[in-house]
Design a protein around this motif. Structure first.
Motif, PDB file in Angstrom:
ATOM      1  N   LYS A   1      24.718  24.382  56.775  1.00 48.72           N
ATOM      2  CA  LYS A   1      25.029  23.104  56.134  1.00 48.72           C
ATOM      3  C   LYS A   1      26.501  23.004  55.742  1.00 48.72           C
ATOM      4  O   LYS A   1      27.161  22.006  56.034  1.00 48.72           O
ATOM      5  CB  LYS A   1      24.159  22.907  54.902  1.00 48.72           C
ATOM      6  CG  LYS A   1      24.405  21.590  54.229  1.00 48.72           C
ATOM      7  CD  LYS A   1      23.514  21.384  53.040  1.00 48.72           C
ATOM      8  CE  LYS A   1      23.912  20.060  52.405  1.00 48.72           C
ATOM      9  NZ  LYS A   1      23.100  19.676  51.306  1.00 48.72           N
TER      10      LYS A   1
ATOM     11  N   ASP B   1      28.610  20.419  58.681  1.00 44.31           N
ATOM     12  CA  ASP B   1      29.463  19.449  57.983  1.00 44.31           C
ATOM     13  C   ASP B   1      30.908  19.492  58.474  1.00 44.31           C
ATOM     14  O   ASP B   1      31.563  18.460  58.569  1.00 44.31           O
ATOM     15  CB  ASP B   1      29.437  19.708  56.474  1.00 44.31           C
ATOM     16  CG  ASP B   1      28.319  18.975  55.772  1.00 44.31           C
ATOM     17  OD1 ASP B   1      27.719  18.081  56.391  1.00 44.31           O
ATOM     18  OD2 ASP B   1      28.033  19.312  54.601  1.00 44.31           O
ATOM     19  N   GLN B   2      31.416  20.657  58.786  1.00 44.70           N
ATOM     20  CA  GLN B   2      32.816  20.806  59.152  1.00 44.70           C
ATOM     21  C   GLN B   2      33.101  20.394  60.595  1.00 44.70           C
ATOM     22  O   GLN B   2      34.119  19.782  60.871  1.00 44.70           O
ATOM     23  CB  GLN B   2      33.259  22.258  58.938  1.00 44.70           C
ATOM     24  CG  GLN B   2      33.157  22.744  57.523  1.00 44.70           C
ATOM     25  CD  GLN B   2      34.112  22.027  56.587  1.00 44.70           C
ATOM     26  OE1 GLN B   2      35.209  21.653  56.975  1.00 44.70           O
ATOM     27  NE2 GLN B   2      33.682  21.825  55.361  1.00 44.70           N
TER      28      GLN B   2
ATOM     29  N   ASP C   1      30.179  15.490  63.366  1.00 46.72           N
ATOM     30  CA  ASP C   1      30.225  14.245  62.605  1.00 46.72           C
ATOM     31  C   ASP C   1      28.856  13.576  62.681  1.00 46.72           C
ATOM     32  O   ASP C   1      28.651  12.624  63.435  1.00 46.72           O
ATOM     33  CB  ASP C   1      31.312  13.327  63.173  1.00 46.72           C
ATOM     34  CG  ASP C   1      31.553  12.122  62.298  1.00 46.72           C
ATOM     35  OD1 ASP C   1      31.328  12.221  61.080  1.00 46.72           O
ATOM     36  OD2 ASP C   1      31.945  11.067  62.846  1.00 46.72           O
TER      37      ASP C   1
ATOM     38  N   GLU D   1      24.275  12.936  56.713  1.00 45.24           N
ATOM     39  CA  GLU D   1      23.863  13.965  55.756  1.00 45.24           C
ATOM     40  C   GLU D   1      22.402  14.361  55.955  1.00 45.24           C
ATOM     41  O   GLU D   1      22.046  15.534  55.842  1.00 45.24           O
ATOM     42  CB  GLU D   1      24.083  13.454  54.326  1.00 45.24           C
ATOM     43  CG  GLU D   1      23.777  14.447  53.241  1.00 45.24           C
ATOM     44  CD  GLU D   1      24.788  15.581  53.174  1.00 45.24           C
ATOM     45  OE1 GLU D   1      24.405  16.652  52.647  1.00 45.24           O
ATOM     46  OE2 GLU D   1      25.916  15.418  53.638  1.00 45.24           O
TER      47      GLU D   1
ATOM     48  N   VAL E   1      22.116  16.625  58.942  1.00 43.53           N
ATOM     49  CA  VAL E   1      22.666  17.938  58.615  1.00 43.53           C
ATOM     50  C   VAL E   1      21.631  18.757  57.846  1.00 43.53           C
ATOM     51  O   VAL E   1      21.416  19.944  58.137  1.00 43.53           O
ATOM     52  CB  VAL E   1      23.972  17.800  57.798  1.00 43.53           C
ATOM     53  CG1 VAL E   1      24.385  19.121  57.185  1.00 43.53           C
ATOM     54  CG2 VAL E   1      25.086  17.257  58.667  1.00 43.53           C
ATOM     55  N   ASN E   2      20.966  18.111  56.866  1.00 40.28           N
ATOM     56  CA  ASN E   2      19.934  18.809  56.092  1.00 40.28           C
ATOM     57  C   ASN E   2      18.753  19.220  56.964  1.00 40.28           C
ATOM     58  O   ASN E   2      18.225  20.325  56.821  1.00 40.28           O
ATOM     59  CB  ASN E   2      19.451  17.938  54.935  1.00 40.28           C
ATOM     60  CG  ASN E   2      20.467  17.857  53.819  1.00 40.28           C
ATOM     61  OD1 ASN E   2      21.310  18.738  53.664  1.00 40.28           O
ATOM     62  ND2 ASN E   2      20.399  16.791  53.050  1.00 40.28           N
TER      63      ASN E   2
END
Length: 105
Positions: A54, A59-60, A63, A66, A69-70
């Motif tokens: 995460k 995240d880094q 793109d 959220e 990503v989770n």
């Protein structure tokens, strides 16, 4: 005095028993270390995987939203958990090399 009486009276009969006890203690300690290692692996590897994926990877470098990503981090943590459980089951089933169980009377 017979051999049985000498052993019962505390002759040399205690030394093999003490060595056997130390051997059992050593095996118990080794088993404890192994189980503790796998318990810690099962608990901490998925948590670490979730936060590394995460915070540093998804995240880094990507793109995406959220929520995605989770979800991806949670899937990675579940995969890491299954790998850790698989390693534990493999070790429990096949055992460590040289750790054959032997019966002593």
């Amino acid at each position: 005095m017979s051999t049985k009486n000498k052993k019962a009276a505390g002759g040399n009969g205690g030394a093999p028993k003490q060595t056997r006890q130390q051997s059992h203690d050593s095996q118990d300690y080794s088993s404890f270390k192994t189980v503790l290692f796998y318990c810690m692996l099962i608990v901490f590897l998925p948590v670490l995987t979730f936060f590394v994926l995460k915070g540093f990877v998804l995240d880094q470098f990507l793109d995406i939203s959220e929520v995605k990503v989770n979800i991806a981090s949670a899937v990675g943590a579940v995969v890491a958990l299954h790998i850790a459980l698989g390693l534990y089951i493999y070790r429990a089933y096949f055992g460590a090399p040289g750790s054959k169980a032997s019966k002593t009377d």
